[in-house]
Design a protein around this motif. Structure first.
Motif, PDB file in Angstrom:
ATOM      1  N   ARG A 193      -8.310   6.992  11.166  1.00 15.61           N
ATOM      2  CA  ARG A 193      -7.811   5.527  10.515  1.00 15.61           C
ATOM      3  C   ARG A 193      -7.391   5.397   9.103  1.00 15.61           C
ATOM      4  NH1 ARG A 193     -11.923   1.444  11.953  1.00 15.61           N
ATOM      5  NH2 ARG A 193     -13.395   2.258  13.437  1.00 15.61           N
ATOM      6  N   LEU A 194      -7.251   4.586   8.838  1.00 19.44           N
ATOM      7  CA  LEU A 194      -6.394   4.974   7.237  1.00 19.44           C
ATOM      8  C   LEU A 194      -6.846   3.672   5.857  1.00 19.44           C
ATOM      9  CD1 LEU A 194      -2.668   5.669   6.849  1.00 19.44           C
ATOM     10  CD2 LEU A 194      -3.954   7.361   6.625  1.00 19.44           C
ATOM     11  N   LEU A 195      -7.369   2.533   6.564  1.00 17.21           N
ATOM     12  CA  LEU A 195      -7.221   1.398   5.426  1.00 17.21           C
ATOM     13  C   LEU A 195      -8.634   0.802   6.216  1.00 17.21           C
ATOM     14  CD1 LEU A 195      -7.515   0.786   2.518  1.00 17.21           C
ATOM     15  CD2 LEU A 195      -5.804  -0.946   3.524  1.00 17.21           C
ATOM     16  N   GLU A 225      -4.970  11.428   1.552  1.00 16.59           N
ATOM     17  CA  GLU A 225      -5.615  11.151   0.185  1.00 16.59           C
ATOM     18  C   GLU A 225      -5.446   9.617  -1.010  1.00 16.59           C
ATOM     19  OE1 GLU A 225      -8.053  13.174  -0.705  1.00 16.59           O
ATOM     20  OE2 GLU A 225      -8.171  14.164   1.245  1.00 16.59           O
ATOM     21  N   ALA A 226      -3.611   9.755  -0.241  1.00 20.51           N
ATOM     22  CA  ALA A 226      -3.611   8.672  -1.573  1.00 20.51           C
ATOM     23  C   ALA A 226      -4.646   7.144  -1.714  1.00 20.51           C
ATOM     24  CB  ALA A 226      -1.987   8.377  -1.578  1.00 20.51           C
ATOM     25  N   LEU A 227      -4.614   6.926  -0.089  1.00 24.39           N
ATOM     26  CA  LEU A 227      -5.142   5.763   0.186  1.00 24.39           C
ATOM     27  C   LEU A 227      -6.960   5.778  -0.319  1.00 24.39           C
ATOM     28  CD1 LEU A 227      -3.904   4.181   3.084  1.00 24.39           C
ATOM     29  CD2 LEU A 227      -3.340   3.632   0.785  1.00 24.39           C
ATOM     30  N   ARG A 228      -7.905   6.470  -0.580  1.00 19.68           N
ATOM     31  CA  ARG A 228      -8.617   7.471  -0.133  1.00 19.68           C
ATOM     32  C   ARG A 228      -9.368   6.499  -1.547  1.00 19.68           C
ATOM     33  NH1 ARG A 228     -11.152  12.653   0.854  1.00 19.68           N
ATOM     34  NH2 ARG A 228     -10.111  12.786   2.908  1.00 19.68           N
ATOM     35  N   MET A 251       0.861  -1.745   0.160  1.00 14.41           N
ATOM     36  CA  MET A 251      -0.285  -0.129  -0.259  1.00 14.41           C
ATOM     37  C   MET A 251       0.960   1.623   0.224  1.00 14.41           C
ATOM     38  SD  MET A 251      -2.651  -1.722   0.185  1.00 14.41           S
ATOM     39  CE  MET A 251      -3.640  -0.509   0.440  1.00 14.41           C
ATOM     40  N   LEU A 252       2.314   0.920   0.793  1.00 14.03           N
ATOM     41  CA  LEU A 252       2.881   2.171   0.911  1.00 14.03           C
ATOM     42  C   LEU A 252       3.849   2.452  -0.317  1.00 14.03           C
ATOM     43  CD1 LEU A 252       3.400   5.090   2.785  1.00 14.03           C
ATOM     44  CD2 LEU A 252       4.388   4.130   4.451  1.00 14.03           C
ATOM     45  N   LEU A 253       4.414   1.672   0.023  1.00 14.26           N
ATOM     46  CA  LEU A 253       5.767   1.423  -1.483  1.00 14.26           C
ATOM     47  C   LEU A 253       5.603   2.272  -2.881  1.00 14.26           C
ATOM     48  CD1 LEU A 253       8.368  -0.447  -0.166  1.00 14.26           C
ATOM     49  CD2 LEU A 253       8.210   1.388   0.138  1.00 14.26           C
TER      50      LEU A 253
END
Length: 296
Positions: A160-162, A293-296, A109-111
């Motif tokens: 909360r992100l995901l 925002e990137a994970l939305r 998810m991040l890299l």
């Protein structure tokens, strides 16, 4: 006749915008800038009028999509202005941001998204370490930490992100040799399979969803990392519970196949956490906002 160049907003408006976006508070921004809250509001209205964009979407100063993009440009511009003449790029001081991230979340998810953050904030030097899911253990002190669990942590503030959903999966070879498993939602099917266990994703969640009266399995292969769970299923160890977002790469590649069209909400989510006061540092606030925002 060529059009006149766009007017550059006053520096005080840009500084105010950056401070409010970072601190999420007109009062805190006013204190930092040594002005009144009404002056902050006036500067924000002036800036929105000049750029023709709505920068904030909520009363808690959440950014609009346009506001987030503009904020990245403003921060680059402000950082350039802070660079002293005669100092080369190599001499420029980088701002260090320390992250603690669970390994599978980091890889999946991040890299893959991190290049976008680095391009928007080139002066932030990221230092990453592995965090152990559920135990919330890190080797060193971190500014921001991704935690996996139910939330409500007493020692930190959190966002909360995901969220994710789970469904049973196995390798195509395991399915051919041990199937069919039509839905994997009956006692007989579950008892006929080797269940891959993990404290990260208890089988009780799926059992309750299907009305299967079984306790949590106490035998079979067990793993405490999500990526190892997914790899074990792909290698034919048995049937595992797959997180659909975190484990999307395994499903899309065909390394594992779904045994049910249904999925159920996992009790655990990923949160980004920080100690109170951390978001006063602009780089920490910028990363939290960017990742959300990137994970939305």
């Amino acid at each position: 006749m060529s059009s006149s160049p766009a007017r550059i907003p006053p520096i005080q408006c840009l500084l105010t915008f950056e401070a409010v976006a970072r601190l999420r508070s007109a009062t805190l921004a006013a204190d930092e800038l040594s002005v009144t809250p009404s002056a902050v509001s006036h500067r924000l209205r002036q800036l929105e009028a000049l750029v023709g964009l709505k920068l904030f979407s909520r009363q808690d100063f959440g950014l609009t999509t346009e506001g987030a993009h503009y904020l990245a440009q403003v921060r680059i511009g402000l950082q350039a202005l802070r660079q002293l003449p005669g100092h080369s790029a190599q001499e420029k001081r980088l701002t260090r941001l320390r992250l603690a991230v669970p390994p599978t979340f980091s890889r999946q998810m991040l890299l893959p998204r991190l290049a976008l953050f680095r391009s928007q904030f080139p002066d932030v030097e990221l230092s990453m370490q592995v965090a152990i899911p559920l135990l919330d253990v890190t080797a060193e002190e971190a500014d921001l930490e991704i935690r996996f669990g139910v939330g409500g942590y007493a020692d930190v503030e959190e966002l909360r992100l995901l969220d994710d959903e789970i469904t049973p999966v196995c390798s195509p070879d395991y399915l051919r040799e041990n199937g069919p498993f039509d839905g994997f939602d009956t006692l007989e099917q579950v008892q006929a399979a080797h269940l891959i266990r993990s404290p990260l994703e208890p089988w009780g969640t799926w059992f309750r969803h299907c009305g299967i009266a079984l306790p949590e399995p106490d035998a079979g292969a067990q793993f405490n990392d999500a990526g190892l769970i997914f790899d074990a299923a792909a290698s034919g160890f048995g049937v595992s519970l797959q997180r659909l977002k975190l484990g999307a790469a395994w499903l899309e590649s065909g390394r594992v196949v779904r045994l049910s069209r249904l999925s159920v909400r996992s009790p655990n989510s990923h949160f980004i956490c920080w100690k109170p006061g951390t978001l006063k540092r602009w780089e920490c606030a910028a990363f939290v906002e960017w990742l959300r925002e990137a994970l939305r």
